[in-house]
Design an enzyme around this catalytic site. Sequence first.
Site, short mmCIF file in Angstrom:
data_model
loop_
_atom_site.label_atom_id
_atom_site.label_comp_id
_atom_site.label_asym_id
_atom_site.label_seq_id
_atom_site.Cartn_x
_atom_site.Cartn_y
_atom_site.Cartn_z
N ALA A 161 31.45 35.18 52.42
CA ALA A 161 32.11 35.44 51.14
C ALA A 161 32.51 34.14 50.46
O ALA A 161 32.97 33.19 51.10
CB ALA A 161 33.34 36.31 51.36
N TYR A 199 27.54 33.15 44.65
CA TYR A 199 26.54 32.77 43.66
C TYR A 199 25.40 32.05 44.36
O TYR A 199 25.61 31.01 45.01
CB TYR A 199 27.12 31.87 42.58
CG TYR A 199 26.04 31.35 41.65
CD1 TYR A 199 25.37 32.23 40.80
CD2 TYR A 199 25.66 30.02 41.66
CE1 TYR A 199 24.36 31.77 39.97
CE2 TYR A 199 24.65 29.55 40.83
CZ TYR A 199 24.00 30.44 39.99
OH TYR A 199 22.99 30.00 39.18
N ASN A 242 6.39 68.57 2.42
CA ASN A 242 5.55 67.43 2.73
C ASN A 242 6.28 66.46 3.64
O ASN A 242 7.43 66.10 3.38
CB ASN A 242 5.18 66.73 1.41
CG ASN A 242 4.50 65.40 1.62
OD1 ASN A 242 3.62 65.28 2.47
ND2 ASN A 242 4.91 64.40 0.85
N GLY A 258 7.53 53.49 8.51
CA GLY A 258 8.23 52.70 9.52
C GLY A 258 9.55 53.26 9.95
O GLY A 258 10.11 52.83 10.97
N ALA A 271 33.35 27.67 57.85
CA ALA A 271 34.05 28.14 56.65
C ALA A 271 34.76 26.98 55.96
O ALA A 271 35.30 26.09 56.60
CB ALA A 271 35.04 29.22 57.03
N GLY A 278 9.67 67.30 -1.01
CA GLY A 278 8.55 67.74 -1.83
C GLY A 278 7.95 69.02 -1.29
O GLY A 278 7.73 69.16 -0.08
N ARG A 305 36.14 19.90 56.86
CA ARG A 305 37.49 20.32 56.50
C ARG A 305 38.46 19.15 56.60
O ARG A 305 38.28 18.26 57.42
CB ARG A 305 37.98 21.42 57.44
CG ARG A 305 37.17 22.69 57.43
CD ARG A 305 37.83 23.72 58.34
NE ARG A 305 36.96 24.87 58.53
CZ ARG A 305 36.76 25.44 59.71
NH1 ARG A 305 37.34 24.96 60.80
NH2 ARG A 305 35.98 26.50 59.80
N HIS A 348 29.58 39.31 49.72
CA HIS A 348 30.71 39.35 48.80
C HIS A 348 30.85 38.05 48.01
O HIS A 348 30.68 36.96 48.55
CB HIS A 348 32.05 39.55 49.54
CG HIS A 348 31.93 40.18 50.89
ND1 HIS A 348 32.03 41.54 51.08
CD2 HIS A 348 31.70 39.65 52.11
CE1 HIS A 348 31.88 41.81 52.37
NE2 HIS A 348 31.67 40.68 53.01
#
Length: 456
Positions: free
Chosen positions: A380, A366, A169, A104, A423, A140, A440, A363
């Site tokens: 942005a 999310y 070996n 392993g 915006a 070995g 706004r 820019h």
Amino acid sequence: MLNNAMSVVILAAGKGTRMYSDLPKVLHTLAGKAMVQHVIDAANELGAAHVHLVYGHGGDLLKQALKDDNLNWVLQTEQLGTGHAMQQAAPFFADDEDILMLYGDVPLISVETLQRLRDAKPQGGIGLLTVKLDDPTGYGRITRENGKVTGIVEHKDATDEQRQIQEINTGILIANGADMKRWLAKLTNNNAQGEYYITDIIALAYQEGREIVAVHPQRLSEVEGVNNRLQLSRLERVYQSEQAEKLLLAGVMLRDPARFDLRGTLTHGRDVEIDTNVIIEGNVTLGHRVKIGTGCVIKNSVIGDDCEISPYTVVEDANLAAACTIGPFARLRPGAELLEGAHVGNFVEMKKARLGKGSKAGHLTYLGDAEIGDNVNIGAGTITCNYDGANKFKTIIGDDVFVGSDTQLVAPVTVGKGATIAAGTTVTRNVGENALAISRVPQTQKEGWRRPVKKK
């Protein structure tokens, strides 16, 4: 040559003290995969009927990490040598099958070398994998008479004359199941270590007049074991160098092969260019003419033709159609999908979101749990507010929508085709097609305003 049925024994009981780790040695990773998993994969690719994993230290961790249903777990409660480990697995050997012994912590053994060893094993004899070293200290030694292998002498038990032998070996061998069980039953621990050596079966076979055939690996790295992190890091570089060489010869342009890591499988088209310090993980497909900038990480993703991924972008479990551009410093999380010609710019994060054809999020944005149509402009600072503290909700944006900068879309919400979001708007209700949404605070202006001054 027609091969018998074959099972594989993988020795993985060692603690790995020199790793200075709570993790069993064989679970330390090479190229993003546990060392022992590399060996298991080789055994399965070779067509092993059964894979017997001899374990001891960290058994619970091993069982959590290794989910292969083909594994037969064999407990070695005391580590009394390689022969003792094989004795624990012997009850599972069929008389009419071949038994291949692997390790392993020897992760780079190749299927090609193992197949040559399997083919070379004489009927009723042993196939043995050996190498010649300039400095065989600690290994070995292979003893021979008239060119024929007669046995293996461990370094601590070897005479001064035997220690001059350079053929050593590797520990990898193959023999018939019935023969293996008979020889294992005859092993003793009358040696300097007080252990049962699997290597003693070579002398037992020779005494019975059985033929022992030695085969050499294609590369020394195939049989190099890992006992510490330095050795592991060296094998990592060997592996990565080999993968980079294969990709270069297949037409992939790696700007600096020494600064590229492949930790999975890469399928690629023609004229792919990969800059420095790129990491490929899992299963990744790159189409024709894909360009990947420096410092990118691509994991389990499909990248279409003519896509360009700018530096320091992370793409995981994502799907990109043709001609998409991403980054720099973008992050596509699982479930992100970009349709043809879409653009995701710097400091944009997507998760479980689809961005339509020709749509752009340039820019500081999310996009989570969102479905975005074609030819949409995401300004942005836009955020899809998809989580209320307990549940996730979806945002749907139709084709040809313009979303102004600093917009928050509080899901669940739908924005109709052709709508405009001004915006600074916080969208809490659905927006109709071709409508303007604005929320706004009215702007006020105070003439002659004087700024506060610091009090002395």
